[in-house]
Design a protein around this motif. Structure first.
Motif, mmCIF file in Angstrom:
data_model
loop_
_atom_site.group_PDB
_atom_site.id
_atom_site.type_symbol
_atom_site.label_atom_id
_atom_site.label_comp_id
_atom_site.label_asym_id
_atom_site.label_seq_id
_atom_site.Cartn_x
_atom_site.Cartn_y
_atom_site.Cartn_z
ATOM 1 N N MET A 116 0.841 -1.186 0.000
ATOM 2 C CA MET A 116 0.000 0.000 0.000
ATOM 3 C C MET A 116 0.886 1.249 0.000
ATOM 4 S SD MET A 116 -3.086 -1.264 0.035
ATOM 5 C CE MET A 116 -4.120 0.124 0.394
ATOM 6 N N LEU A 117 0.414 2.249 -0.719
ATOM 7 C CA LEU A 117 1.133 3.515 -0.751
ATOM 8 C C LEU A 117 1.065 4.197 0.601
ATOM 9 C CD1 LEU A 117 -0.061 4.972 -4.173
ATOM 10 C CD2 LEU A 117 2.152 3.943 -3.658
ATOM 11 N N GLN A 118 2.123 4.883 0.920
ATOM 12 C CA GLN A 118 2.176 5.644 2.164
ATOM 13 C C GLN A 118 1.924 7.116 1.859
ATOM 14 O OE1 GLN A 118 2.599 3.947 5.243
ATOM 15 N NE2 GLN A 118 2.151 2.347 3.744
ATOM 16 N N ASP A 126 -9.422 19.000 -11.266
ATOM 17 C CA ASP A 126 -9.097 18.383 -9.984
ATOM 18 C C ASP A 126 -8.591 16.969 -10.229
ATOM 19 O OD1 ASP A 126 -9.830 20.576 -8.510
ATOM 20 O OD2 ASP A 126 -11.749 19.764 -7.844
ATOM 21 N N PHE A 127 -7.441 16.661 -9.639
ATOM 22 C CA PHE A 127 -6.867 15.321 -9.743
ATOM 23 C C PHE A 127 -6.783 14.731 -8.348
ATOM 24 C CE2 PHE A 127 -5.176 17.835 -13.235
ATOM 25 C CZ PHE A 127 -5.477 17.027 -14.325
ATOM 26 N N GLU A 128 -7.595 13.701 -8.126
ATOM 27 C CA GLU A 128 -7.603 13.033 -6.841
ATOM 28 C C GLU A 128 -6.883 11.696 -6.968
ATOM 29 O OE1 GLU A 128 -10.712 11.731 -3.290
ATOM 30 O OE2 GLU A 128 -11.488 12.427 -5.210
ATOM 31 N N ILE A 129 -5.852 11.511 -6.166
ATOM 32 C CA ILE A 129 -5.063 10.282 -6.204
ATOM 33 C C ILE A 129 -5.640 9.317 -5.163
ATOM 34 C CG2 ILE A 129 -2.758 9.278 -6.008
ATOM 35 C CD1 ILE A 129 -2.864 11.433 -8.139
ATOM 36 N N THR A 130 -6.055 8.138 -5.618
ATOM 37 C CA THR A 130 -6.568 7.113 -4.708
ATOM 38 C C THR A 130 -5.900 5.781 -5.022
ATOM 39 O OG1 THR A 130 -8.396 6.565 -6.182
ATOM 40 C CG2 THR A 130 -8.823 8.233 -4.516
ATOM 41 N N GLU A 131 -6.042 4.877 -4.120
ATOM 42 C CA GLU A 131 -5.484 3.533 -4.293
ATOM 43 C C GLU A 131 -6.570 2.509 -3.998
ATOM 44 O OE1 GLU A 131 -1.554 1.096 -2.818
ATOM 45 O OE2 GLU A 131 -2.460 2.498 -1.422
ATOM 46 N N GLU A 132 -6.622 1.493 -4.834
ATOM 47 C CA GLU A 132 -7.578 0.412 -4.621
ATOM 48 C C GLU A 132 -6.852 -0.921 -4.590
ATOM 49 O OE1 GLU A 132 -10.796 0.322 -7.415
ATOM 50 O OE2 GLU A 132 -11.089 2.497 -7.312
ATOM 51 N N GLU A 133 -7.293 -1.785 -3.722
ATOM 52 C CA GLU A 133 -6.740 -3.141 -3.686
ATOM 53 C C GLU A 133 -7.544 -4.004 -4.645
ATOM 54 O OE1 GLU A 133 -5.593 -5.080 -0.018
ATOM 55 O OE2 GLU A 133 -6.155 -3.199 1.019
ATOM 56 N N SER A 134 -6.844 -4.896 -5.304
ATOM 57 C CA SER A 134 -7.576 -5.811 -6.223
ATOM 58 C C SER A 134 -7.437 -7.242 -5.765
ATOM 59 C CB SER A 134 -7.057 -5.663 -7.637
ATOM 60 O OG SER A 134 -5.669 -5.796 -7.686
#
Length: 101
Positions: free
Chosen positions: A1-3, A93-101
């Motif tokens: 996961m990104l910190q 607007d650029f929203e950075i998100t992370e998703e687990e797959s």
């Protein structure tokens, strides 16, 4: 996961790489002013663009150009400016998100 540091770096990268903006009218693209490049308190990279064509016209698009002169983002719009004195403010607007797959 990104910190948290990775998210910060990605947001800052976006704001540093955007070099200029352009707007479209009559099928042609014209350079325009970047009002600001910032990261909001909610962690969104926001690029604000001011469009001041100096003539009455219809604006049909806005795009962001990176430091390599490549298009990074495009937004289709249809805004009629009825006087030469009218200014139009647009933003990306650029929203950075992370998703687990």
């Amino acid at each position: 996961m990104l910190q948290a540091a990775a998210f910060t770096d990605l947001r800052n990268y976006i704001t540093k790489r955007i070099y200029k903006a352009q707007y479209q009218r009559g099928g042609s693209w014209y350079d325009t002013a970047l009002v600001s490049k910032e990261v909001t308190s909610k962690g969104i990279a926001r690029i604000k663009v001011q469009i001041s064509p100096g003539v009455a016209c219809t604006i049909t698009g806005v795009r962001l150009i990176n430091t390599d002169n490549q298009v990074w983002a495009t937004k289709a719009i249809s805004v009629v400016l009825e006087t030469a004195d009218t200014n139009l403010l647009q933003w990306f607007d650029f929203e950075i998100t992370e998703e687990e797959s």
